[in-house]
Design a protein around this motif. Structure first.
Motif, short mmCIF file in Angstrom:
data_model
loop_
_atom_site.label_atom_id
_atom_site.label_comp_id
_atom_site.label_asym_id
_atom_site.label_seq_id
_atom_site.Cartn_x
_atom_site.Cartn_y
_atom_site.Cartn_z
N THR A 1 -20.62 -8.43 105.37
CA THR A 1 -21.10 -7.35 104.91
C THR A 1 -21.68 -7.36 103.65
OG1 THR A 1 -18.93 -6.64 104.21
CG2 THR A 1 -19.48 -5.93 106.56
N ALA A 2 -22.44 -6.43 102.97
CA ALA A 2 -22.96 -6.53 101.52
C ALA A 2 -21.99 -6.53 100.85
CB ALA A 2 -23.78 -5.48 101.71
N ALA A 3 -20.66 -5.64 100.99
CA ALA A 3 -19.62 -5.59 100.23
C ALA A 3 -18.83 -6.91 100.00
CB ALA A 3 -18.60 -4.56 100.57
N ALA A 4 -18.96 -7.69 100.87
CA ALA A 4 -18.12 -8.93 101.01
C ALA A 4 -18.76 -9.81 100.18
CB ALA A 4 -18.20 -9.63 102.31
N ALA A 5 -19.84 -9.92 99.82
CA ALA A 5 -20.68 -10.80 98.92
C ALA A 5 -20.04 -10.57 97.48
CB ALA A 5 -22.13 -10.54 99.05
N GLN A 6 -19.78 -9.51 97.31
CA GLN A 6 -18.90 -9.02 95.80
C GLN A 6 -17.70 -9.54 95.91
OE1 GLN A 6 -20.95 -7.83 93.84
NE2 GLN A 6 -22.74 -8.15 95.22
N GLY A 7 -17.04 -10.04 96.94
CA GLY A 7 -15.65 -10.69 96.84
C GLY A 7 -14.63 -10.00 97.95
N LEU A 8 -13.76 -10.62 98.29
CA LEU A 8 -12.72 -9.98 99.32
C LEU A 8 -11.26 -9.33 98.56
CD1 LEU A 8 -12.99 -12.54 101.96
CD2 LEU A 8 -14.42 -10.50 101.71
N GLY A 9 -11.27 -9.53 97.43
CA GLY A 9 -10.30 -9.02 96.65
C GLY A 9 -8.94 -9.79 97.02
N PRO A 10 -8.93 -11.09 96.83
CA PRO A 10 -7.55 -11.72 97.28
C PRO A 10 -6.37 -11.53 96.33
CG PRO A 10 -9.11 -13.46 96.35
CD PRO A 10 -10.00 -12.06 96.41
N ALA A 11 -5.19 -11.32 96.92
CA ALA A 11 -4.03 -10.96 95.87
C ALA A 11 -2.91 -11.73 96.66
CB ALA A 11 -3.73 -9.66 95.85
N TRP A 12 -2.51 -12.99 95.97
CA TRP A 12 -1.60 -14.05 96.51
C TRP A 12 -0.14 -13.27 96.29
CZ3 TRP A 12 -3.33 -19.58 96.56
CH2 TRP A 12 -2.54 -20.17 97.55
N SER A 13 0.69 -13.24 97.15
CA SER A 13 2.27 -12.68 97.20
C SER A 13 2.84 -13.62 96.04
CB SER A 13 2.64 -12.43 98.47
OG SER A 13 2.98 -13.79 98.94
#
Length: 720
Positions: A233-245
């Motif tokens: 998706t277009a939004a994915a190109a801006q990043g997937l917002g990863p957050a490592w526990s």
């Protein structure tokens, strides 16, 4: 009239929207945008400063840009994303590096194989460096070291809790996509697609290349793709917002992996193990989720989410219980929207975030069990707003802005903040003190006006020699915000300083449709643009005249994006404005559909044009262009995919066809104004246009109109 020189724009310093407080709470890293007058480019600079203000900020980069940063878990290393020349250490690393570089001879070129026009999805000119993760070792010192090597760059990242690995978002072109790009490189085709969402602002034509999460070894750069994370998706190109526990066993991210992804604004919350197993989708497609933050134990994740099908509903903090998998909103009836850049963040077991609250941005605390929400920071000044914050190690830092004090980074006492006692704050930066010393800061007052029995607020900024309690009428600019689901607030803004130092009052109305006043107020505009918000704009204009603040013969209107839409409609409804400037807007909704990137939004709010054509006509100004009698300036971006330039051209030609005064300026840009020279040119155009049709301007000056100090050859300008 003399005022703040426009070339002072080059001296403007703007902080970024991502602060990073070190885990030990002792330092905060922040970025600022500075302007290079010779290169006419913004320059991203990274600074570190102690949160107690014990020394001046320290600049980390001098030779190239730096993006948002994150501290390693030891508080000794600072990683950031930047597009810099390749690390010399990698260049001379030997045959292994050279062999890796040779595996993809087309790496770095646009996916469509065409000459880069500044908006391709592939990331720009192949000769320019791509954004990678770089790392400062603040104990050893020295320049930053490059950590990642991705052909199309890195969008964003997070640290693993062991400090030995990162998780990054990056596009990963398939062999098929690369083959297609190579076949088109010298051919006649700009793009080929069967995607519904075929373009997007800032990216141009979209391809099928998916963005994935990769786990990267900090020391060796070795990477492993997490296959179940991919989405194109277009939004994915801006990043997937990863957050490592914190326990290292789980990575949360947001993505739309649904079959109808191109026909939906959903962004689901997902989680996955660092080895690529245990992929879980935690939401059901009904929300658009943002990046999350884990609590200290890693048991709960707080994240912002809004309804995927209604931009007017509040964005609220939600909590994922990792053990049960349950996701719940913890807004507890606050009916206020989270500010775009303000959390959520865990503090002592509760959630801290910034909320829009009646035209200002302020702190709120949310109980993690949904038991209630509390407004904080009661001693915050009435004419200032917070823009972003971060908290760690018992310390918080925030960017605070006000029209008279500028915008700076401050250190805050977290305990006092949460306890709602008087909060001591330490100013950590002096970003624009030199600029502020050059002009008298504007006054600022909030007005509340009744419009159709609804209370509407407006922030007014006025010259330093103006007394609102004993007014003398001034020329007044009605400046209309975009969105429309947005809100104006008391901020330090260069454009307001330019206008107020030239004698104008600037009025910014939070019309119905604006956020920060609750869902009913915002939702009043849903499906009926150019209706109640125009009533509100005119009601505030009436109030300004009745108070004796605004000279009724010297009223001007302008707005950008949604503000441009409203400006054009205003001049079809009234001739009370001496001149208007509609910037980067949409004026014929029927022809915009499918040529812009907002077909999902249009369909959700207005239906489809072949089914609800009357609605599309009702929200458009072009059908009523014959009613216009106001000199109107139109601006647009040649590469704008949000509000295509053809919209401005249609309105402009329709005005000129009637013999009306109009001017068209097309910037070689997208939806935003990206360079200082264009930002200055835009202000020259606005001021020149208003001055040209100001009744107080003498005829000789009006006939000699030339906003840029040069002979005007054409009716329209294209600004490179």
């Amino acid at each position: 009239m003399d005022g703040l020189p426009l070339d002072s724009y080059y001296d403007l310093t703007s902080p970024g929207f991502q602060l990073a407080v070190s885990p030990d709470g002792q330092r905060v890293a922040y970025t600022v945008a500075e302007f290079d007058a010779d290169a006419d480019d913004p320059h991203g600079s990274l600074f570190v400063v102690p949160t107690d203000g014990s020394r001046e900020p320290h600049r980390l980069n001098r030779a190239s840009d730096a993006g948002p940063a994150k501290w390693g878990p030891d508080s000794k290393r600072l990683a950031f994303v930047a597009a810099r020349d390749e690390d010399l250490g990698l260049t001379v690393a030997g045959d292994e590096t050279e062999e890796a570089a040779d595996t993809d001879p087309e790496a770095g070129e646009d996916e469509d194989g065409a000459e880069d026009d500044g908006e391709g999805t592939g990331g720009g000119n192949g000769d320019e460096p791509k954004s990678q993760v770089w790392l400062f070792d603040l104990v050893r010192g020295g320049d930053a070291r490059q950590v990642t090597e991705f052909d199309e760059g890195v969008a964003e990242f997070d640290w693993g809790p062991d400090g030995e690995r990162l998780v990054v978002s990056a596009r990963d072109p398939s062999e098929r996509a690369e083959a297609d790009a190579e076949a088109r490189e010298d051919g006649p085709v700009k793009t080929e697609t069967e995607r519904l969402q075929h373009v997007h602002e800032g990216q141009g034509f979209l391809d099928e290349v998916a963005t994935y999460l990769f786990v990267v070894d900090v020391e060796t750069g070795e990477q492993r793709r997490l296959d179940h994370t991919g989405t194109a998706t277009a939004a994915a190109a801006q990043g997937l917002g990863p957050a490592w526990s914190p326990d290292g066993d789980c990575i949360a991210f947001v993505a739309n992996q649904r079959a109808d992804a191109d026909d939906s604004n959903a962004r689901d919350l997902h989680s996955i193990a660092p080895d690529g197993d245990d992929h879980v989708v935690h939401t059901d497609g009904g929300v658009s989720a943002g990046r999350g933050a884990w609590d200290d134990a890693g048991d709960r994740l707080a994240f912002a989410a809004s309804p995927a099908d209604d931009v007017y509903e509040p964005t609220e903090p939600h909590v994922l219980d990792r053990e049960s998998g349950d996701v719940e909103s913890v807004a507890a009836g606050l009916d206020r929207t989270l500010w775009y850049f303000g959390g959520p963040c865990w503090v002592d077991g509760d959630i801290l975030a910034l909320v829009g609250d009646e035209g200002r941005t302020r702190f709120a605390r949310f109980d993690d069990d949904g038991g209630g929400a509390t407004r904080l920071y009661e001693d915050q000044r009435a004419t200032e707003s917070l823009l972003t914050f971060d908290a760690a190690g018992g310390t918080a830092a925030a960017v605070i802005s006000s029209p008279d004090d500028g915008v700076d980074v401050y250190g805050l006492d977290v305990d006092a903040l949460v306890a709602r006692t008087e909060v001591s704050r330490t100013r950590l930066t002096a970003l624009n003190d030199d600029l502020l010393d050059r002009y008298e800061q504007p006054g600022c007052r909030k007005l509340t006006v009744e419009s159709d029995d609804v209370s509407v607020d407006a922030w007014t900024f006025y010259p330093s020699d103006f007394d609102p309690d004993a007014p003398d009428a001034r020329p007044t600019v009605l400046a209309i915000h975009g969105g429309p689901a947005f809100y104006d607030q008391p901020l330090f803004q260069f454009a307001d300083a330019v206008l107020t130092t030239r004698g104008y009052i600037v009025c910014r109305v939070n019309y119905r449709g604006s956020t920060s006043y609750g869902s009913a107020f915002s939702g009043a505009l849903r499906g009926r643009w150019n209706s109640v918000e125009v009533d509100d704009l005119l009601a505030v204009t009436d109030e300004l005249v009745e108070r004796g603040w605004a000279d009724p013969e010297r009223l001007f209107a302008t707005g950008f994006s949604q503000g441009g839409i409203n400006t054009a409609y205003l001049v079809t409804r009234t001739d009370r404005f001496a001149a208007a400037a509609a910037e980067h807007g949409i004026y014929d909704a029927r022809s915009a559909f499918g040529t812009d990137d907002s077909h999902v939004w249009w369909g959700q709010e207005f239906g489809l044009p072949w089914e609800d054509g009357d609605t599309y006509d009702d929200i458009s100004s072009l059908p009523d262009v014959g009613e216009v009698d106001t000199p109107t300036l139109l601006t647009a971006g040649a590469n704008d995919r949000r509000c295509p330039p053809e919209q401005a051209e249609q309105f402009y030609v329709s005005l000129r066809k009637q013999g009306l005064d109009s001017r068209l300026v097309i910037y070689d840009d997208g939806h935003d104004i990206s360079t200082p020279v264009r930002a200055i040119h835009r202000l020259e155009e606005l001021i020149g246009w208003f001055d040209r049709f100001d009744p107080a301007t003498d005829d000789v000056s009006r006939e000699a109109y030339d906003p840029h100090g040069r002979e005007e050859d054409d009716e329209d300008d294209e600004v490179e």
